[in-house]
Structures are given as structure tokens and as C-alpha cells.
Design an enzyme around this catalytic site. Structure first.
Site, short mmCIF file in Angstrom:
data_model
loop_
_atom_site.label_atom_id
_atom_site.label_comp_id
_atom_site.label_asym_id
_atom_site.label_seq_id
_atom_site.Cartn_x
_atom_site.Cartn_y
_atom_site.Cartn_z
N HIS A 60 0.38 58.87 10.30
CA HIS A 60 -0.01 60.01 9.46
C HIS A 60 1.04 60.21 8.38
CE1 HIS A 60 -1.58 64.47 9.40
NE2 HIS A 60 -1.25 64.06 8.20
N HIS B 24 1.16 60.40 4.00
CA HIS B 24 0.51 60.35 2.68
C HIS B 24 1.48 59.72 1.71
CE1 HIS B 24 -2.63 63.28 4.01
NE2 HIS B 24 -1.64 63.69 4.80
N HIS C 218 -8.23 64.83 9.02
CA HIS C 218 -7.41 66.01 9.28
C HIS C 218 -8.33 67.08 9.85
CE1 HIS C 218 -4.49 64.02 6.77
NE2 HIS C 218 -3.67 65.07 6.70
N GLU D 199 -5.53 71.78 11.49
CA GLU D 199 -4.18 72.02 10.97
C GLU D 199 -4.05 73.53 10.71
OE1 GLU D 199 -3.38 70.22 7.14
OE2 GLU D 199 -1.21 70.52 7.31
N ASP E 128 3.92 62.97 7.74
CA ASP E 128 2.99 63.65 6.81
C ASP E 128 3.42 63.47 5.35
OD1 ASP E 128 0.66 65.03 6.26
OD2 ASP E 128 1.36 66.98 6.92
N ASP E 129 4.30 64.32 4.85
CA ASP E 129 4.76 64.26 3.46
C ASP E 129 6.28 64.41 3.43
OD1 ASP E 129 2.03 64.41 2.01
OD2 ASP E 129 1.96 66.07 3.44
N1 ADE Z 1 -2.43 66.10 1.87
C1 ADE Z 1 -1.16 65.77 2.02
N2 ADE Z 1 -0.64 66.34 3.11
C2 ADE Z 1 -1.65 67.07 3.68
C3 ADE Z 1 -1.75 67.87 4.83
N3 ADE Z 1 -0.73 68.09 5.66
N4 ADE Z 1 -2.93 68.46 5.09
C4 ADE Z 1 -3.97 68.27 4.28
N5 ADE Z 1 -3.93 67.52 3.19
C5 ADE Z 1 -2.78 66.91 2.90
ZN ZN Z 2 -1.56 65.03 6.38
#
Ligand code: ADE
Ligand code: ZN
Length: 328
Positions: free
Chosen positions: A16, A18, A196, A199, A279-280
Site C-alpha cells: 500500500h 502511492h 481503499h 479508512e 501509504d504516502d
Molecule cells: N491517495 C493517497 N493516499 C490516500 C489515502 N490514504 N486514502 C485515500 N486516497 C489516497
Molecule cells: Zn492509500
């Protein structure tokens, strides 16, 4: 110390991640300069802005704006290669990398430029860094079904470079049911499916992702804890959850829904197939090993738990059975 050494040494897959969320301020300014794109502020001011977010949408607004610097095949190659270099340091053997084509095609960057650049980064990463990566094409759930279907069309000449599809962006008000036909079509093309769900939105979104989209994994999924019968089902069916501890903390998911708690321990105790991911990472203050360490220290996890989640990352991956056997 000992814990860090164990986490660092453990082979793992990242499921996971991006790619747009790995754009560090330094690389953003470097790419902006060579493309002649004006970006306000400094590396330092961008670092500070990324220290906290009100919620998912507050983060997404910044994340999409930063993508404006990405224009050429080179840019997408560099972004991928920089991530793979960093992931290799954390002993990531394989990464299944999300990308958001609509973020770029909506700005006039051709689909082919995006995917060719990312793919080049993957090929060079494999050759030079001995790390494997595959692409998962994500659809922006705040956009229409029509936009998603036309994006899937654009991917047709590139199916050899994509292992599956996913669903991301603003969750609340954009339920999985909106994309039932898209997922059915993609599955028919031999693509694996993830989404997703759970969340920020409730457990009903997780149920829809399973029932209507027939996904193989749930990204995040932490809100399953609000429905004990759903938890039981996820455990019984061994549905993988790709959780992201630092993301949940930075986007106030923990403070808003779980009394400020990191829920990794609870998910493990419930017998769920938990994986840890970043994630990011350029926005949430850490890469995959930082996420492991945060979960271990917040929830008093053991080395055995770390091992289990690393093993889960391989068994939940879309690697071939031969590759899985080699990695585990
Ligand atoms: N795009 C990038 N990170 C995300 C996340 N945590 N949830 C939804 N969309 C995303
Ligand atoms: Zn994500």
C-alpha cells in the site's frame, strides 16, 4: 536498538504505497525547476506544511497540488526510482505500487507518458537495486464512473505493465458501489482488484468492497473494528488488510475514531491478516520501517508479530507462488 535491527533486517513486501505520495519536497523543487513550473515556498516550508493534516481531504488537496510539477516521462521515472532506492534500504523485496493516472491525465499529461516513465523506473530498479515492483492502477473515487471507464480503456495497450486496479481518494460519499461495473470489467481483463475501504468511512464500505467489487485485499480497513461480525468474517476468510499506522495518525483517523489509539494491536488480536505499509511516506513522516517501529512501540508488539506481518505481506501479495515460496 534490537527492535530496529529486527525490523530493518526482516524481508518484506510493501502493498500500500502511492507513488505520488513519495514526492519529497526536494525532488518536487528539482523537477519543478527543470520543467519551469513555479512552486511557492521552500523545501523547509513544505516540510512544515506536511507535519499535520486535519483529515484525509486536507491531505489530498496538498497531494494533488504537488503533482502539478510532474510532466515528462523522466519525471515519473525519477519518482519511481527514488522510491525504490529508499524502499531497498528498508529491505523491501517487492512493492506493489499504486499510481493515480487521472491525477495526471486531467492536467493534460498523456497516460502513456505516466505509465512509460513509471515502468522505466521499475525496470531500472530491478536491474540496479534487485528490488521487484508491480503497478496497481488506482481510480479516483471522487470522479465519475465514466471517467474511470475511459481511463481503463487508455490502459488497454499497457496491460502487461499493470498487475491490478485499486480505488482511492476521498472516501466519504463515494462508496464502492459507484464502481461495481468498472471492477467487473477489470476482473474480466485478468486484473487483480483491491480497494481503499474503511479508512474514514464505516464498515459498510468494507462490506461493499468485498461483496460488490470482489476485492482480494482491503486497503486500510481499520473501521472493521466497529462491526464485530465483519471482523469475524475477515478473519475467517483471511482477507488481507494493508494498514498504514503513520497515515492513520497523521490524518486524525486514530484521534477521531479510536480514542487516539493505534489499532494495529487490536487488529492482530482479532486474528486478522494485517500488513504494515507506508501509504504516502513523503507526507506522513516515515517509510515502511518507521511504520513498523511505530506500531511495535505503540502497541507493545513482539518480534514474532513483526515476523507474522512481514510473512503476511508476501502471502497477501500478487507475486507468483514460486516467488512467494522463495521470499517466505
Ligand atoms: N491517495 C493517497 N493516499 C490516500 C489515502 N490514504 N486514502 C485515500 N486516497 C489516497
Ligand atoms: Zn492509500
Amino acid at each position: 536498538g534490537r527492535l530496529w535491527r529486527y525490523v530493518r533486517g526482516a524481508p518484506k513486501a510493501e502493498l500500500h504505497l502511492h507513488i505520488e505520495g513519495t514526492l519529497e519536497p526536494e525532488l518536487m523543487f528539482e523537477i519543478a525547476a527543470r520543467n519551469g513550473v513555479a512552486v511557492e515556498g521552500t523545501v523547509e516550508s513544505h516540510r512544515i506544511r506536511r507535519q499535520s493534516f486535519k483529515d484525509l481531504q486536507d491531505f489530498l488537496d496538498l497531494y494533488y497540488a504537488a503533482c502539478d510539477v510532474l510532466k515528462t516521462e523522466e519525471d515519473f521515472r525519477d519518482l519511481m526510482y527514488a522510491y525504490l532506492q529508499r524502499a531497498a534500504v528498508d529491505n523491501v523485496y517487492a512493492a506493489e505500487v499504486f499510481f493515480d493516472p487521472q491525477t495526471h491525465t486531467e492536467r493534460g499529461v498523456p497516460f502513456d507518458v505516466v505509465i512509460s516513465g513509471l515502468h522505466r523506473g521499475i525496470v531500472e530498479g530491478h536491474r540496479n537495486l534487485e528490488i521487484r515492483a508491480n503497478l496497481i492502477m488506482c481510480f479516483l473515487r471522487h470522479l465519475s464512473e465514466e471517467s474511470a471507464l475511459s481511463t481503463l480503456e487508455q490502459a488497454l495497450p499497457h496491460l502487461d505493465k499493470i498487475v491490478g486496479i485499486g480505488l482511492d481518494s476521498g472516501e466519504l460519499g463515494n462508496p464502492p458501489s459507484k464502481f461495481e461495473r468498472l471492477f467487473e470489467r477489470a476482473a474480466g481483463m485478468g486484473l487483480k482488484t483491491v480497494a481503499h475501504a474503511g479508512e474514514e468511512a464505516g464498515p459498510e464500505y468494507i462490506l461493499e468492497a468485498l461483496e460488490l467489487l470482489k476485492v482480494r485485499r482491503i486497503d486500510h480497513g481499520v473501521q472493521c473494528l466497529k462491526d464485530s461480525s465483519l471482523v469475524e468474517r475477515l478473519a475467517k476468510e483471511g482477507v488481507p488488510l494493508t494498514t498504514c499506522p503513520l497515515s492513520n495518525m497523521k490524518l486524525q483517523v486514530n484521534s477521531r475514531y479510536f480514542g487516539g489509539r493505534n489499532v494495529t494491536g487490536q487488529l492482530l488480536e482479532a486474528g486478522l491478516r494485517v500488513t504494515i505499509n507506508s501509504d504516502d511516506p513523503a507526507y506522513f513522516g516515515g517509510y515502511i520501517n518507521d511504520n513498523f517501529v511505530r506500531a511495535v512501540s505503540d502497541c507493545n508488539l513482539t518480534e514474532r508479530d513483526v515476523y507474522k506481518m512481514c510473512r503476511n505481506s508476501f502471502t497477501s501479495s500478487f507475486l507468483s507462488d514460486v516467488d512467494k515460496a522463495f521470499c517466505i
